[in-house]
Design an enzyme around this catalytic site. Structure first.
Site, short mmCIF file in Angstrom:
data_model
loop_
_atom_site.label_atom_id
_atom_site.label_comp_id
_atom_site.label_asym_id
_atom_site.label_seq_id
_atom_site.Cartn_x
_atom_site.Cartn_y
_atom_site.Cartn_z
N ASP A 43 0.84 -1.20 0.00
CA ASP A 43 0.00 0.00 0.00
C ASP A 43 0.87 1.25 0.00
OD1 ASP A 43 -2.40 1.39 -0.06
OD2 ASP A 43 -2.61 1.45 2.11
N LEU A 44 1.87 1.25 -0.86
CA LEU A 44 2.77 2.40 -0.94
C LEU A 44 2.06 3.54 -1.68
CD1 LEU A 44 5.67 3.31 -0.28
CD2 LEU A 44 6.32 2.59 -2.59
#
Length: 254
Positions: A43-44
């Site tokens: 979930d960058l």
């Protein structure tokens, strides 16, 4: 971190932006190769990159959705992808395929956002044409040889053109549809820190989720029609379990 906010963007000159890009790349290098376990963030995005008050050094945060790989594991398949649309790679969003290259796709989107000062999950209006995604916009300018037109106007021309072009190239390399064509974190760090032409002269191919005309889609993704094309391009796909159509939440034991 939010370069799309005009007030905050004015605090980030090109030197700081380049340092943030390099810092995120080094953080991914540690997670992917140097830590005891290979860690895939999953979930960058800009809100998961924290900047310190003094030098604006970046720190990757929020590992609630991360996956740790053991041994020689290089890929995993999850039953239900989690993360934020607009930053999820196509193989992860639609096939659940998790790897370091899915993180690199997210990194590429962030790089292009830092350079342009625009958000990928918001459609763009350009000369009264149909709304397009950031990736489509940057790709069109890159293909036309007018990369300088994508640079955030708040920088007011105060940047090294060669560095900007290099960062745009790196961003486009990372958002290529084929995961194997994307550079890994080590190669990105080398490209950012080196002037080796054998590395920096790599040419990116058309990005995933790149739609220059409404209704033009990649048949491999199984989507058809103008509505779905625009939805994928802007990162606003209707997804089960998401009230705001921005994030996907999935509780999994770890």
């Amino acid at each position: 971190m939010c370069v799309a906010d005009p007030e905050k963007a004015n605090q980030l000159d090109w030197t700081k932006r380049k340092g943030i890009i390099s810092g995120i790349a080094r953080g991914l290098l540690y997670l992917h190769e140097d830590s005891r376990l290979k860690v895939i963030h999953r979930d960058l995005k800009p809100s998961n990159v924290l900047l310190d008050d003094v030098d604006m050094n970046p720190k990757i945060s929020d590992f609630g959705l991360s996956r740790a790989f053991g041994g020689d594991q290089s890929i995993d398949i999850t039953k239900r992808p989690v993360g934020t649309l607009g930053y999820m790679s196509p193989e992860y969003a639609y096939c659940g395929q998790v790897s370091t290259k899915s993180d690199m796709y997210s990194f590429g989107v962030i790089v292009l956002e830092i350079v342009t000062g625009r958000r990928n999950n918001r459609s763009l209006e350009d000369n009264n044409t149909a709304a397009r995604s950031l990736l489509s916009y940057v790709w069109d300018k890159w293909s036309a040889g007018t990369t300088h037109e994508v640079v955030d106007p708040s920088l007011r021309g105060r940047y090294l053109e060669g560095e900007v072009v290099s960062c745009v190239r790196i961003g486009l390399l990372c958002v290529q549809e084929d995961p194997s064509a994307r550079p890994d974190a080590a190669e990105v760090v080398l490209m950012l820190d080196s002037h080796s032409t054998s590395i920096t002269m790599r040419t990116p191919s058309r990005p995933a989720f790149c739609f220059t005309e409404p209704g033009v889609v990649n048949p491999a993704l199984g989507y058809h029609g103008t509505r779905d094309a625009n939805a994928m391009a802007t990162g606003h796909l209707p997804t089960p379990g998401s009230d705001n159509e921005v994030t996907i939440s999935d509780l999994q034991p770890r």
